[in-house]
Scaffold this motif. Structure first.
Motif, PDB file in Angstrom:
ATOM      1  N   TYR A   1     -22.081 -51.349  13.960  1.00  0.00           N
ATOM      2  CA  TYR A   1     -21.819 -50.403  15.173  1.00  0.00           C
ATOM      3  C   TYR A   1     -22.994 -50.354  15.946  1.00  0.00           C
ATOM      4  O   TYR A   1     -23.563 -49.396  15.429  1.00  0.00           O
ATOM      5  CB  TYR A   1     -20.973 -49.214  14.554  1.00  0.00           C
ATOM      6  CG  TYR A   1     -20.022 -49.334  13.841  1.00  0.00           C
ATOM      7  CD1 TYR A   1     -18.641 -49.621  13.885  1.00  0.00           C
ATOM      8  CD2 TYR A   1     -20.090 -49.269  12.257  1.00  0.00           C
ATOM      9  CE1 TYR A   1     -17.587 -49.873  13.133  1.00  0.00           C
ATOM     10  CE2 TYR A   1     -19.053 -49.332  11.298  1.00  0.00           C
ATOM     11  CZ  TYR A   1     -17.817 -49.625  11.485  1.00  0.00           C
ATOM     12  OH  TYR A   1     -16.894 -49.833  10.986  1.00  0.00           O
TER      13      TYR A   1
ATOM     14  N   GLY B   1     -20.099 -47.915   3.261  1.00  0.00           N
ATOM     15  CA  GLY B   1     -19.393 -48.977   4.028  1.00  0.00           C
ATOM     16  C   GLY B   1     -17.814 -49.217   3.570  1.00  0.00           C
ATOM     17  O   GLY B   1     -17.447 -50.227   3.991  1.00  0.00           O
ATOM     18  N   LYS B   2     -17.252 -48.599   2.692  1.00  0.00           N
ATOM     19  CA  LYS B   2     -15.942 -48.741   2.030  1.00  0.00           C
ATOM     20  C   LYS B   2     -15.038 -48.801   3.425  1.00  0.00           C
ATOM     21  O   LYS B   2     -14.139 -49.823   3.224  1.00  0.00           O
ATOM     22  CB  LYS B   2     -15.388 -47.632   1.088  1.00  0.00           C
ATOM     23  CG  LYS B   2     -16.606 -47.631  -0.050  1.00  0.00           C
ATOM     24  CD  LYS B   2     -16.065 -46.552  -0.864  1.00  0.00           C
ATOM     25  CE  LYS B   2     -15.895 -45.269   0.131  1.00  0.00           C
ATOM     26  NZ  LYS B   2     -17.512 -44.271   0.400  1.00  0.00           N
TER      27      LYS B   2
ATOM     28  N   GLU C   1      -8.458 -43.948  -0.086  1.00  0.00           N
ATOM     29  CA  GLU C   1      -8.575 -42.284  -0.373  1.00  0.00           C
ATOM     30  C   GLU C   1      -7.065 -41.870  -0.536  1.00  0.00           C
ATOM     31  O   GLU C   1      -6.996 -40.781   0.162  1.00  0.00           O
ATOM     32  CB  GLU C   1      -9.436 -41.722   0.613  1.00  0.00           C
ATOM     33  CG  GLU C   1     -10.831 -42.131   0.694  1.00  0.00           C
ATOM     34  CD  GLU C   1     -11.634 -41.652  -0.353  1.00  0.00           C
ATOM     35  OE1 GLU C   1     -11.391 -40.947  -1.485  1.00  0.00           O
ATOM     36  OE2 GLU C   1     -12.804 -41.872  -0.520  1.00  0.00           O
TER      37      GLU C   1
END
Ligand SMILES: Nc1ncnc2c1ncn2[C@@H]1O[C@H](COP(=O)(O)OP(=O)(O)OP(=O)(O)O)[C@@H](O)[C@H]1O
Ligand SMILES: [Mg+2]
Length: 248
Positions: free
Chosen positions: A15, A43-44, A172
């Motif tokens: 990015y 980085g997940k 998550e």
């Protein structure tokens, strides 16, 4: 030898000046529950967005059953059998249970040649998907905002089942949930696993990983630093693995 279900080769993502992923390789076998772990910023979620078609990788290749794929959008990934469930935008709160399950792919019936929404069939099928997850909701027409967090996850997973997604990615899924709801979501994952579906679970909760994952991949600052079966690992051992990357 048959090709792995999913292979990542040299996946990188930048990015601007931030290199979120720096060349990640791993395979996902059909039917496994793969936990993707790592500290904040490892980085997940960037990897999940690439797998789900939300972002293109800056470099690297993704292979589905040995065939290279590039997804231009999450819809395209979904059509190829990869469904992603995000914690926050998993469901449209104002819409009903059935509407959420069939969002963007509503069932219709024709009356005098005119297509009408087939609400009864959508409600029936939504009920069926939820039953496969051992979740029973009294009313398929109630807005999802009235459901508990665990029930919402079940609705989001039902949407993946509606597409018959073979690969279900959850970022998550228990982060905002209480103890009881977390247990319910873990049970949903066990049921997907029992159906032979492949689950990629991003989680900071090592107890969840120890409870349901078959294998763990650890990312650190955009690189894979560990990869191993979860069997026999306690939550503490997993936390240690995430912290040290498996170095003694
Ligand atoms: N849209 C973006 N623009 C700029 N930088 C970003 C963007 N998304 C992520 N990053 C950066 O990329 C790195 C990896 O972020 P990512 O969200 O993938 O991590 P994560 O492992 O999911 O973290 P967490 O556990 O906190 O969710 C971080 O340094 C983050 O600040
Ligand atoms: Mg994240």
């Amino acid at each position: 030898m048959t090709a792995p279900l999913l292979s990542l080769r040299g996946i990188a993502k930048s990015y601007g000046a931030v290199e979120a992923l720096k060349g990640v390789d791993f395979d996902v076998a059909a039917g496994e529950v793969l936990a993707l772990c790592g500290d904040n910023g490892a980085g997940k979620s960037s990897l999940v967005k690439i797998l789900s078609g939300a972002h293109p990788p800056s470099a690297g290749r993704m292979l589905l059953r040995g065939e290279e794929v590039r997804f231009a959008s999450p819809d395209e990934a979904l059509r190829r059998g990869i469904a992603t469930i995000y914690q926050d935008l998993a469901v449209a709160p104002r819409l009903s249970v059935a509407q959420n399950v069939f969002l963007g792919s509503e069932l219709t019936r024709r009356v005098l040649g005119i297509p009408l929404l087939d609400k009864r069939r959508m409600a029936e099928q939504a009920r069926g998907f939820l039953a496969r997850l051992a979740v029973s909701l009294p009313d398929m027409d109630q807005p999802v905002e009235r459901l508990s967090g665990g029930q919402r996850q079940a609705v989001a997973i039902s949407r993946a089942l509606r597409w018959d997604a073979g690969i279900i990615i959850m970022d998550e899924p228990t982060a905002a949930l209480g103890v009881k709801e977390t247990a319910q979501v873990l049970d949903l994952i066990r049921r997907l696993h029992a159906e032979g579906r492949t689950v990629i679970l991003v989680s900071h909760a090592m107890a969840d990983v120890a409870a349901v994952a078959t294998r763990v991949v650890v990312l650190k600052a955009g690189r894979k630093v560990a990869e191993r079966p979860v069997e026999g690992l306690s939550a503490d051992a997993l936390a240690h693995l995430v912290m040290t990357g498996g170095a003694a």
